[in-house]
Write a protein that holds these residues in place. Structure first.
Motif, PDB file in Angstrom:
ATOM      1  N   GLY A   1       0.782  -1.158   0.009  1.00 22.98           N
ATOM      2  CA  GLY A   1      -0.111  -0.027   0.026  1.00 22.98           C
ATOM      3  C   GLY A   1       0.866   1.293  -0.262  1.00 22.98           C
ATOM      4  N   LYS A   2       2.116   1.176   0.364  1.00 20.13           N
ATOM      5  CA  LYS A   2       3.015   2.357   0.289  1.00 20.13           C
ATOM      6  C   LYS A   2       4.363   1.829  -0.349  1.00 20.13           C
ATOM      7  CE  LYS A   2       5.669   5.757   2.639  1.00 20.13           C
ATOM      8  NZ  LYS A   2       6.943   5.291   2.219  1.00 20.13           N
ATOM      9  N   GLY A   3       4.456   2.009  -1.808  1.00 21.43           N
ATOM     10  CA  GLY A   3       5.715   1.699  -2.301  1.00 21.43           C
ATOM     11  C   GLY A   3       6.172   0.297  -2.339  1.00 21.43           C
ATOM     12  N   GLY A   4       5.695  -0.624  -1.505  1.00 16.58           N
ATOM     13  CA  GLY A   4       6.268  -1.770  -1.390  1.00 16.58           C
ATOM     14  C   GLY A   4       7.463  -2.003  -0.320  1.00 16.58           C
ATOM     15  N   ASP A   5       7.395  -0.841   0.417  1.00 14.83           N
ATOM     16  CA  ASP A   5       8.521  -0.720   1.486  1.00 14.83           C
ATOM     17  C   ASP A   5       8.500  -2.004   2.323  1.00 14.83           C
ATOM     18  OD1 ASP A   5       8.360   1.940   0.392  1.00 14.83           O
ATOM     19  OD2 ASP A   5       7.930   2.699   2.368  1.00 14.83           O
TER      20      ASP A   5
ATOM     21  N   ARG B   1       2.951   6.577   7.326  1.00 11.84           N
ATOM     22  CA  ARG B   1       1.969   7.392   6.931  1.00 11.84           C
ATOM     23  C   ARG B   1       1.365   7.123   5.624  1.00 11.84           C
ATOM     24  NH1 ARG B   1       4.614  13.579   8.667  1.00 11.84           N
ATOM     25  NH2 ARG B   1       4.373  13.124  10.983  1.00 11.84           N
ATOM     26  N   ASP B   2       0.040   7.206   5.438  1.00  7.75           N
ATOM     27  CA  ASP B   2      -0.542   7.074   4.118  1.00  7.75           C
ATOM     28  C   ASP B   2       0.124   8.017   2.913  1.00  7.75           C
ATOM     29  OD1 ASP B   2      -2.065   6.377   1.745  1.00  7.75           O
ATOM     30  OD2 ASP B   2      -3.664   5.767   2.920  1.00  7.75           O
ATOM     31  N   PRO B   3       0.709   7.898   2.009  1.00  7.42           N
ATOM     32  CA  PRO B   3       1.251   8.867   0.943  1.00  7.42           C
ATOM     33  C   PRO B   3      -0.050   9.658   0.343  1.00  7.42           C
ATOM     34  CG  PRO B   3       1.657   6.797   0.081  1.00  7.42           C
ATOM     35  CD  PRO B   3       1.197   6.421   1.486  1.00  7.42           C
ATOM     36  N   ARG B   4      -1.360   8.889   0.397  1.00  4.20           N
ATOM     37  CA  ARG B   4      -2.472   9.442  -0.297  1.00  4.20           C
ATOM     38  C   ARG B   4      -3.124  10.483   0.650  1.00  4.20           C
ATOM     39  NH1 ARG B   4      -5.059   3.545  -1.492  1.00  4.20           N
ATOM     40  NH2 ARG B   4      -4.268   3.622   0.764  1.00  4.20           N
ATOM     41  N   ASP B   5      -2.821  10.644   1.819  1.00  2.00           N
ATOM     42  CA  ASP B   5      -3.444  11.477   2.750  1.00  2.00           C
ATOM     43  C   ASP B   5      -3.618  12.959   2.433  1.00  2.00           C
ATOM     44  OD1 ASP B   5      -1.096  12.938   3.356  1.00  2.00           O
ATOM     45  OD2 ASP B   5      -0.779  11.686   5.207  1.00  2.00           O
ATOM     46  N   HIS B   6      -4.491  13.741   3.029  1.00  2.00           N
ATOM     47  CA  HIS B   6      -4.785  15.207   2.686  1.00  2.00           C
ATOM     48  C   HIS B   6      -3.544  16.009   2.445  1.00  2.00           C
ATOM     49  CE1 HIS B   6      -3.972  15.713   6.892  1.00  2.00           C
ATOM     50  NE2 HIS B   6      -3.986  16.895   6.850  1.00  2.00           N
TER      51      HIS B   6
END
Length: 336
Positions: free
Chosen positions: A34-38, A60-65
């Motif tokens: 869900g975040k870059g395959g981190d 943190r979700d990179p798609r946040d506000h």
């Protein structure tokens, strides 16, 4: 049937993001498609040692506000939880390539990846992650594999140019180490003949050849203007921050060692550089605020950490021909 023994998988959610856990008798590795395959956990179970550095700000979700208002640096930094990122198609500072503005560390580390299970047996587990870049016409795949009874994670990456024309790229593995594993006195081993290139001269680099296993030095200038650090030994908290580039690898490998250690192996014909980044608490402004104690040892195709345009200019950028696929194999093994 769900297993609690041998090789096994778990599908979980961490801070609202999809994640998958690969586990066996010796390792537990958590990957966040869900975040870059981190990779946000690389835990050696017999010694209860997690090798990755975790940022105080957390995942943190990179798609946040905040994402819509973020500048080209903040897109990466404000959502950087530490761990291990895939870097593609640009590394380091924001850059412009053929009209495409690329943010800090390129595109894929801030994108959600799709994933599916390739193997799920007692003998081994494997998951394949997939993503398409948005600014440049690339496809990436990354397969994580963990075999029963081993302390090694195997990775195969595939980068494909979907265009009818050749394109450049930077490809790297942003691997950073932290506590409880990392501490002053940790040792770094390299193959014979590796060269050290300081950041300031990376565009037209002179290089210093060093002896494997022994001390290899490069001046790191602290705030008071003096001093020198032995880069083969991790320094005390508050030591100077810096980045250098290592090259001349006949074989792609390094080891970082305390009571336990990590050995990373990779294809040095594809990634001929190792970026060594250390942030040991000397940076007291944004974004570290004196809270970071971490060392990055990052196999890369190119240098410096100034973005794709600089790598194209100095001739170190990868070239992918029309519809070409490049394959990268890595192995990360705990030494105990």
């Amino acid at each position: 049937m769900r297993r609690n023994w041998a090789a096994r998988l778990r599908h979980v959610t961490i801070d609202g993001l999809r994640a998958v856990v690969l586990e066996n008798e010796r390792l537990r590795v958590t990957v966040v498609p869900g975040k870059g395959g981190d990779v946000v956990e690389f835990l050696h179970k017999p010694t209860d040692t997690d090798f990755v550095w975790l940022s105080p700000q957390g995942l943190r979700d990179p798609r946040d506000h905040l994402q819509g208002a973020a500048d080209d640096v903040a897109q990466f930094i404000d959502h950087y939880e530490g761990g291990w990122q895939e870097i593609f198609p640009s590394g380091g500072a924001p850059s412009e390539y053929r009209g495409a503005r690329l943010a800090q560390h390129g595109e894929v580390s801030g994108l959600p990846w799709e994933y599916d299970v390739v193997v799920d047996s007692e003998q081994e587990v494997a998951v394949r992650l997939r993503v398409r870049t948005r600014r440049l016409p690339y496809r990436l795949e990354k397969t994580f594999r963990l075999r029963s009874g081993t302390a090694a994670l195997e990775i195969e990456g595939r980068a494909t140019n979907d265009a009818d024309l050749p394109l450049h790229a930077m490809w790297g593995q942003h691997i950073v180490y932290g506590a409880p594993f990392l501490r002053p006195g940790a040792r770094i081993r390299l193959p014979e003949g590796v060269q050290v290139i300081p950041h300031e001269t990376a565009i037209n680099p002179p290089a210093r050849r060093v002896r494997a296993g022994g001390p290899w030095r490069w001046p790191l200038v602290p705030a008071d203007g003096g001093g020198q650090s032995d880069l083969s030994v991790v320094q005390e908290p508050g030591s100077p921050s810096d980045i250098v580039y290592l090259t001349g690898f006949d074989e792609g490998w390094y080891e970082i060692l305390t009571d336990v250690g990590m050995r990373v192996e990779w294809d040095a014909t594809l990634l001929p550089y190792l970026w060594m980044w250390q942030e040991l608490g000397a940076s007291t402004g944004y974004p570290w605020w004196g809270r970071a104690y971490t060392v990055g040892l990052e196999p890369f195709s190119s240098m410096p950490t100034d973005g794709l345009a600089a790598a194209v200019a100095n001739g170190t950028a990868l070239v992918l021909e029309p519809h070409e696929t490049k394959v990268l194999r890595l192995r990360a093994e705990v030494l105990a």
